[in-house]
Design an enzyme around this catalytic site. Structure first.
Site, PDB file in Angstrom:
ATOM      1  CE1 TYR A 100      -4.341  -0.826  -0.387  1.00 23.34           C
ATOM      2  CE2 TYR A 100      -3.838  -2.666   1.244  1.00 23.34           C
ATOM      3  CZ  TYR A 100      -4.610  -2.109   0.302  1.00 23.34           C
ATOM      4  OH  TYR A 100      -5.752  -2.522  -0.110  1.00 23.34           O
ATOM      5  CD  GLU A 197       0.190 -30.614   6.459  1.00 23.72           C
ATOM      6  OE1 GLU A 197       0.563 -31.918   6.192  1.00 23.72           O
ATOM      7  OE2 GLU A 197      -0.540 -30.139   5.335  1.00 23.72           O
ATOM      8  CG  ASP A 249      -2.048 -34.060   6.449  1.00 24.15           C
ATOM      9  OD1 ASP A 249      -1.931 -34.300   7.591  1.00 24.15           O
ATOM     10  OD2 ASP A 249      -2.590 -32.879   5.999  1.00 24.15           O
TER      11      ASP A 249
END
Lengths: 367, 689
Positions: A100, A197, A249
């Protein structure tokens, strides 16, 4: 704190030096060139000695001499100047804030376009400033939104406050601030660090009383870990000498996340020295665990095409030529099935924390 | 007046035929009345055949009048001077006054009524290229005026034969195809309306509506006509204003000559007509073939007669069975290509004149209100392209000689792609999509001329570019002119040409010619445009760069801005600039930070010379140690997670660094972890170092 101011002064000086070189080149009628270390697979080197991915010596030359690079070149300079201003004003900002702060339009009434196409452009420019100055952005107060979480017997000083993360550790976790200037580790009482995770898995394990039972610190990067989280893991391992284990995972994505902690990544290879924990142990979830722990078929997910290509890609990487990983990846490519840690809930809500993980830890010699 | 022909096949009442109830009765079965219709009645009833349908009446009227005038001038090598006016005289009843005045050869006084009013009466029924052919157009205007209004047609004619001007009030008797002369006056010089030595003027009142679309078609028609007739002055007056198309050349195309028919196009009708024409001359069939057809020598005639196996006798003694044998033989005999004397192509000089200053009517958008009353709403814009090219081919299509002409106007005032189609100098405005020219344009690739689509797209493509084809993104006008006595029109409306025979092949080779001619220029312009765009990009980005630099370091921003602009200009022009490997210090080293930034000597010294920097960069390797970023990081003093305790004063740290410098680079590289974690707060637990 004077030391940090000094650090900032160094960044400012480096930026000024870049500006000076450019103006000198212009003065003598030469097209200025910025030599930015190249990011990506072809400039990523596996260092056997350090056991991590490091950046090679290839450079990308960004110079307004080519028409395509003019915008990039000016973007880098504008961002460098913005960083300098931020430090001069002793402020801090997120990467979005920097976007910005430097928003603008380019061109005349006839052809007008945005200075940044998207925040991605400005993020790239920030990365370039890191590469040009050799200083990571956390050190010049440009940070991202925190998402790493920590819970367990560790005491931190965040800003001016001392936080004991074991207090209320059955119910909440402490966010890991992204601005490392604000963070100091005061004490670590845990025996080991367990990185998972996702925060959902972390919550489940915490709820089971795992922290108290095994005297462990639970930590998650909520998916792709940010740099502060990685640095935290590294510091706990190398400075506080705590073993680190990682559970993700059983899919290529999860394996990728585990490897971020252990060996680093191509996109941040220039910063591996600060981010990577080579001694971390990736314990699970292995593809073979899907079958060894009899995850029922309904809880397995079919691999997507993206998964397959990712795994095929990983299998070719020289830093994954270890027999164990090759075997796991081959298994995945053969069965084309993946599985989340949450799938253990099918065996009961306490199975993951009270059966699977302890078994893995015992196997690794940690319990 | 001649009564209408009617043949009674069976006596019956006409109204019975149209009534289903009575026609079903047995008494009235099989009784049909056969009428012969007058030509005028036929054409009024089937006005679509001549293109006069609802919306298009005024468009067709404008066309017919202009084409007649142009034909009338060109036939005698007169540079045309035509004034056409189209004004709404009675908005309530949609009545328009259309008038047209030219300086052509006029029409002899005794022929004026028939020439204006009687259908299928024309001076153009000969084998040569003309705009009008059928003797229908002008008559349609007369018939429509008679049909829809009570106004007579007002006609002034000053024939080139007697130079006497006559005035007529005319109407058409639609039932008989005969003119009704309501007034006829000979005008002596002071009363004469026509200023030119000869000429023709007509005024007609027509009832018609004019939609904005048709209106713009009329303007387009006139603009395009002026492109292929740059030797004429066209004045066009409307309620929206008056526009003048100037004469841009005094060259006028060779008028087409009447020619003998070509034998390969012979049929029983043409042969019998020839026999009739030569009736009085008592010639033999051999003489007839030689003199009534082109490209037949005595030898060839003998051969034809021999192969036909007919006896040699006076031409008028052959019956149809014998004549058809000759026709059949001719169909299978090879003749020389027909000559093209009867064609009148525009020619390179004239088309180029038209293309180099292309006149186009433009309408001012804010027509009502905002503009002052006296300001014309119509203006003529002259487009001057930066280059033009011309190419032509002569070929035989349908046994008729055909000339294909193609022109290209590129760049300059031309802003976008446009395809112009002309047939016998008449602009074709409708059905562009199905025209052979369209196919030709899409099949000839300009890419092959070394102009890539990508380049074109980058330089010329705008938001309203619809087509994806390279040529259609270029500011280019392509002109196709086909002239022939028999244009292979696709439809009865005569607005698009079919890809008959090898027409397409010839058109393609014409266009390919032109692409070859203009591609070098286009390539050059693309390069120039590319340079312009690049310079513009520099101009847009340089301020950002200068601002970033001048805010960061103390420097003369204005001077640096000027220098960078100059550098960019030189760079865009392709002047060689030294970049790598001569460029100056690009590597940030601790030493430089200390030496240069620290001493506050940031502004480049004014005596700086390239050599000085070059030497510095290349010579003093040790001093300007090129370390990569990771090497740099090894020298960092502060920790990541814990603030450094290193509170040495500024000057002391200097000395530390200078000492560090003396270490060999390799050593520094290997130091990473130790060096770094040294600075971490030590854990309270024992065991570490």
């Amino acid at each position: 704190m004077p030391a940090i101011d000094e650090r900032h002064q160094e960044v400012i000086k480096k930026i000024k030096l870049v500006m000076k070189d450019i103006s000198k080149n212009i003065t003598v009628e030469r097209m200025p060139v910025l030599d930015v270390p190249k990011i990506g697979y072809d400039n990523t080197i596996w260092s056997e000695e350090k056991r991590m991915l490091t950046i090679g010596s290839k450079k990308v030359q960004v110079s307004p001499d080519s028409i395509k690079k003019i915008p990039t070149f000016s973007q880098y300079l504008v961002m460098a100047n913005a960083v300098r201003k931020l430090l001069d004003e002793e402020m801090e900002s997120t990467i979005r804030g920097m976007y910005y702060a430097t928003l603008s339009t380019v061109g005349d009434d006839k052809i007008k376009q945005k200075f940044w196409n998207s925040q991605e452009n400005s993020d790239d420019a920030i990365k370039a400033v890191e590469l040009l100055t050799g200083v990571p952005r956390e050190e010049f107060s440009v940070t991202s939104k925190p998402k790493g979480m920590i819970s367990g017997p560790i005491t931190l000083r965040v800003g001016g406050d001392v936080i004991d993360c074991s207090l209320g550790s059955r119910a909440t976790s402490q966010l890991i601030p992204t601005n490392i200037r604000d963070l100091e580790i005061i004490d670590v009482k845990a025996d080991f660090i367990m990185v998972v995770e996702k925060d959902t898995v972390l919550n489940n394990i915490r709820k089971s009383g795992f922290i108290q039972k095994y005297n462990a610190i639970l930590l998650t990067g909520s998916g792709e870990p940010d740099r502060a989280t990685r640095m935290m893991v590294k510091t706990l391992n190398e400075v506080w000498k705590k073993p680190v284990v990682i559970f993700t995972d059983a899919d290529p994505w999860g394996l990728g996340i585990a490897l971020r902690y252990k060996i680093g990544s191509e996109s941040l290879s220039y910063d591996s020295d600060r981010l990577v924990t080579p001694d971390a142990k990736v314990l699970g979830m292995m593809f073979s665990d899907i079958y060894e722990y009899n995850i029922p078929e309904v809880a397995r997910l079919p691999a997507t095409e993206e998964d397959i290509s990712r795994a095929t890609d990983m299998k070719k990487k020289p830093w994954l030529n270890d027999k164990k990983w090759q075997k796991e990846l081959s298994l995945f490519l053969q069965r084309k099935e993946k599985c989340e840690l949450d799938a253990f809930f099918k065996h009961g809500f306490r199975y993951l924390a009270e059966t699977y993980i302890p078994e893995k830890l015992r196997h690794a010699g940690l319990l | 007046m001649k009564p209408k022909h009617s043949i009674e096949v069976a006596s019956t009442q006409v109204e019975n035929v149209t009534s289903p109830r009575t026609s079903s009765s047995i008494n009235n079965m099989g009784r049909i009345r056969y009428d012969k219709k007058a030509e005028s009645e036929f054409f009024v009833d089937n006005s679509a055949l001549a293109g006069f349908t609802g919306e298009r009446i005024l468009y067709m009227a404008v066309r017919e009048l202009i084409e007649n005038s142009l034909d009338s001038c060109e036939i005698h090598h007169i540079l045309p001077d035509i004034t056409l006016s189209l004004k709404l005289v009675d908005p309530l009843n949609d009545l328009w006054l259309i008038s047209c005045e030219d300086n052509g050869i006029g029409i002899p006084a005794d022929k004026v009524p028939v020439a204006v009013c009687s259908f299928l009466t024309s001076g153009k029924y000969v084998e040569k290229q003309q705009r009008g052919l059928f003797g229908v157009g002008l008559k349609m205007i007369a018939a429509f005026s008679t049909k829809d209004t009570d106004h007579p047609l007002r006609v002034w004619s000053k024939s080139s034969e007697d130079r006497a001007e006559h005035y007529f009030d005319l109407r058409t008797d639609i039932n008989t195809n005969k003119p009704i002369v309501m007034a006829k006056n000979a005008l002596k010089p002071p009363d004469g309306r026509i200023k030119h030595p000869s000429g023709f003027r007509i005024e007609a009142i027509l009832r018609a509506r004019l939609s904005p679309i048709t209106k713009s078609r009329i303007y387009e028609y006139i603009s395009q006509t002026s492109v292929v007739n740059p030797y004429s002055v066209l004045v066009f007056e409307t309620d929206d204003g008056r526009v003048v198309f100037d004469r841009r050349t005094n060259a006028i195309p060779e008028p087409a000559k009447e020619v003998l028919p070509h034998p390969s196009d012979m049929d029983l009708k043409t042969l019998k007509k020839a026999v009739m024409n030569y009736m009085n001359q008592k010639t033999t069939i051999h003489g007839l073939l030689c003199s009534a057809f082109q490209k037949i020598s005595g030898e060839k005639a003998k051969e034809i007669i021999g192969r036909a196996g007919v006896d040699l006798k006076a031409a008028n003694l052959y019956n149809e069975h014998e004549l058809i044998k000759i026709v059949n033989v001719c169909k299978h005999t090879k003749f020389q290509s027909p000559n093209t004397d009867h064609l009148s192509p525009i020619g390179e000089q004239i088309l180029t004149a038209g293309m180099t200053s292309e006149y186009a009517i433009t309408m001012n958008k804010d027509v009502r209100g905002s503009l002052p009353q006296d300001q014309p709403h119509l203006t003529v814009k002259v487009l001057k392209p930066s280059l033009t090219a011309y190419s032509s081919r002569t070929c035989v299509i349908n046994n008729r000689p055909t000339v294909v002409e193609c022109g290209i106007a590129y760049g300059g005032d031309i802003g976008s792609f446009k395809l112009y189609r002309f047939a016998n100098k008449i602009p074709l405005l409708y059905d562009e999509g199905s025209d052979v020219a369209r196919e030709v344009v899409s099949e000839v690739e300009i890419n092959r001329m070394g102009i890539s689509k990508k380049e074109v797209k980058e330089q010329f493509s705008t938001a309203d570019t619809k087509s994806d084809r390279a040529v259609e993104m270029l500011p280019i006008h392509i002109f196709f002119h086909i002239c022939s006595t028999k244009i292979p029109y696709k439809t009865a409306g005569k607005e698009s040409i079919a890809a008959e025979g090898e027409l397409k092949k010839y058109m393609k080779s014409c266009l390919a010619d032109l692409y070859r001619k203009v591609s070098a220029q286009i390539r050059k312009e693309l390069r120039v445009k590319d340079a312009e765009n690049r310079l513009r990009l520099y101009r847009h980005y340089i301020p950002f760069i200068i601002e970033a630099i001048s805010e960061s370091i103390d420097i003369d921003a204005k001077r640096l801005y000027e220098l960078f602009n100059k550098l960019a200009e030189r760079h865009v022009k392709g002047e060689s600039l030294p970049t790598k490997p001569n460029y100056i210090e690009d590597t940030i080293t601790e030493d430089r930070i200390q030496q240069e930034v620290g001493k506050d000597t940031l502004a480049p010294s004014k005596t700086a010379s390239p050599n000085m920097y070059g030497e510095k960069a290349l010579g003093d390797e040790d001093k300007y140690l090129r370390s990569n970023t990771s090497a740099l990081r090894t020298k960092k003093k502060t920790s990541i997670l814990a603030p450094s305790k290193d509170n040495q004063p500024e000057n002391l740290r200097h000395t530390t660094r200078i000492k560090n410098k003396k270490r060999k680079k390799k050593e520094i590289d290997n130091q990473i972890t130790l060096d770094k974690f040294d600075k971490f707060r030590r854990p309270r637990e024992p065991g570490r170092r």
